[in-house]
Design an enzyme around this catalytic site. Structure first.
Site, PDB file in Angstrom:
ATOM      1  N   HIS A  67     -57.540  34.707 -34.289  1.00 27.98           N
ATOM      2  CA  HIS A  67     -58.239  33.323 -33.556  1.00 27.98           C
ATOM      3  C   HIS A  67     -57.310  32.793 -32.468  1.00 27.98           C
ATOM      4  CE1 HIS A  67     -61.637  30.539 -34.294  1.00 27.98           C
ATOM      5  NE2 HIS A  67     -60.819  29.897 -33.640  1.00 27.98           N
ATOM      6  N   TYR A 196     -63.374  20.658 -31.929  1.00 30.89           N
ATOM      7  CA  TYR A 196     -62.948  19.170 -31.919  1.00 30.89           C
ATOM      8  C   TYR A 196     -63.964  18.433 -31.056  1.00 30.89           C
ATOM      9  CZ  TYR A 196     -58.229  21.377 -33.442  1.00 30.89           C
ATOM     10  OH  TYR A 196     -57.458  21.970 -34.029  1.00 30.89           O
ATOM     11  N   PRO A 288     -53.539  17.224 -41.611  1.00 27.80           N
ATOM     12  CA  PRO A 288     -54.338  18.523 -41.150  1.00 27.80           C
ATOM     13  C   PRO A 288     -54.861  18.723 -39.689  1.00 27.80           C
ATOM     14  CG  PRO A 288     -55.727  17.234 -42.687  1.00 27.80           C
ATOM     15  CD  PRO A 288     -54.370  16.465 -42.142  1.00 27.80           C
ATOM     16  N   LYS A 292     -50.707  22.548 -39.655  1.00 25.80           N
ATOM     17  CA  LYS A 292     -49.199  23.075 -39.697  1.00 25.80           C
ATOM     18  C   LYS A 292     -48.428  23.062 -41.010  1.00 25.80           C
ATOM     19  CE  LYS A 292     -48.323  22.474 -35.194  1.00 25.80           C
ATOM     20  NZ  LYS A 292     -48.219  23.694 -34.401  1.00 25.80           N
ATOM     21  N   TYR A 383     -49.619  24.246 -30.227  1.00 26.80           N
ATOM     22  CA  TYR A 383     -50.603  24.323 -31.260  1.00 26.80           C
ATOM     23  C   TYR A 383     -50.392  25.458 -32.222  1.00 26.80           C
ATOM     24  CZ  TYR A 383     -55.388  24.500 -32.730  1.00 26.80           C
ATOM     25  OH  TYR A 383     -56.666  24.361 -33.254  1.00 26.80           O
TER      26      TYR A 383
END
Ligand code: APR
Length: 386
Positions: A67, A196, A288, A292, A383
């Site tokens: 991904h 997002y 969340p 991580k 990220y």
């Protein structure tokens, strides 16, 4: 002695058993619960490398899916970041955590590892000595005691390890003032990316788990019960915030899991107290917002395993002496990025000039992420990194 059979405890157990070190995992839940509990599912490239290095990546290599894109939907439009082509060019591997935990458990048992399910650690005593004791309670409530040279507290934020810390332990913490309604939907992903969405009504998030299951998040009023909204209300709200009218409808399905998550973070310092060492959520809780938690848990477990092997096999305690400082460097960098993501995705609460100033900063950050290649490289590196 390892408390907890989550990612931290089971990676640690596998590495110790592979090095010929006798250990036992004490886990309060049942075997089935451990193997089926849906949690995270985004493995960083570094995490995959650790698992591959130790021969623990067979399942995720077979069933995990790469991904590498995330999509932002805001009042100022929509943009997609192919983070796999940015920064260090690293990708996530989507692999449901329950599958990873089941793999780790199977390998641990096959290698001769010992585990006691439905055995709850109640307290860790004599941690400052060479033979700490773990008081336990079994499924029937019967008390028991275990002793070992070291105790690895991998039993999460509410476990016995945290409860047993000596007075000198410092807990840095922050309540981000934001709650999410975490949802698990029996529905295929609606986007090819992690989604997002920022909106005046609040944040909404979309994360694929499997081709049939998708995780969604909805920013939610603190204190509101998880079952306050009907399924239809939830899907309507998700579509509103993700601007389905502009970008297409979401693929709906039955909501099979709901949980209100208050976004909090904390870090314990130090992570070693004599013969008691903390790893994973027991060492620190991370929101969340940047996926991580499980990745930090695996990283800390490898660092701790190397240190324990050096000490128990070669009498070299340098790794244990440095364990806390090494992990805290990674933990604080992850916390900083997670905090940045929270500020990016959520409008500040309240009204007036202070709130509108911070919201304008937030929109400027998003615009910089949309337009600046150097900002995109920085984002991609943090990220996916740990
Ligand atoms: N005694 C024994 N076992 C316990 C106790 C106890 N007192 N308390 C908790 N446990 C067990 C839980 O049942 C669980 O199986 O400890 C385990 C902790 O596992 P996780 O919560 O998954 O924690 P960790 O291994 O640190 O992984 C942390 O993974 O779950 C994801 O993203 C999530 O950040 C989190 C990360």
């Amino acid at each position: 002695m390892i408390l907890g059979a989550g990612p931290a405890g089971l990676v640690l157990g596998n590495l110790l058993v592979a090095a010929g070190i006798d250990c036992v995992v004490l886990e309060r839940a049942s075997r089935d619960r451990v193997r089926t509990r849906a949690r995270a599912g985004f493995l960083a490239a570094h995490t995959v490398r650790i698992l591959e290095r130790h021969g623990l990546a067979e399942g995720l290599r077979r069933h995990g899916r790469p991904h590498a894109t995330c999509e932002f939907r805001t009042d100022d439009g929509r943009f997609v970041l192919d983070y796999g082509a940015l920064g260090r060019g690293e990708r996530h591997t989507v692999y449901p955590q329950q599958d990873l935990v089941a793999d780790l458990l199977g390998r641990y048992l096959a290698a001769g590892g010992r585990i006691r399910f439905e055995t709850e650690a109640v307290a860790v005593r004599d941690a400052d000595g060479p033979r700490p004791e773990v008081a336990v309670r079994d499924a029937e409530g019967r008390p028991g005691r275990w002793r070992s040279r070291y105790v690895a507290g991998c039993d999460g934020q509410h476990g016995a390890a945290r409860r047993s810390l000596p007075p000198g332990a410092v807990r840095h913490h922050r309540d981000h003032g934001v709650s999410w309604l975490g949802l698990l939907a029996e529905a295929p992903p609606s986007l090819d990316a992690v989604g997002y969405a920022t909106h005046t009504r609040g944040f909404a998030g979309h994360m694929a788990r499997t081709p049939e299951i998708t995780r969604y998040y909805l920013q939610y009023a603190p204190g509101r019960p998880a079952d306050a909204w009907s399924e239809e209300r939830i899907w309507d709200e998700l579509e509103l915030r993700m601007r389905a009218a502009e970008h297409g409808p979401l693929r709906r399905g039955r909501i099979v899991g709901r949980q209100v998550v208050d976004l909090r973070s904390d870090v314990l310092e130090p992570l070693r107290h004599g013969s008691l060492l903390l790893a994973g959520d027991a060492a620190g809780l991370i929101s969340p917002s940047a996926a991580k938690g499980a990745n930090l848990a695996v990283l800390e477990a490898e660092i701790l395993a190397e240190a324990l092997i050096d000490d128990l096999t070669h009498g070299d305690s340098v790794g244990l002496d440095r364990y806390s400082a090494r992990c805290l460097t990674h933990i604080w960098r992850a916390q900083e990025f997670s905090q940045w993501m929270i500020r990016l995705l959520h409008s500040p609460s309240g009204a007036g000039g202070e709130a509108s100033f911070h919201d304008s900063l937030r929109r400027a950050r998003i615009d910089s992420l949309r337009t600046s290649r150097s900002q995109q490289d920085w984002f991609a590196e943090h990220y996916v990194g740990v």
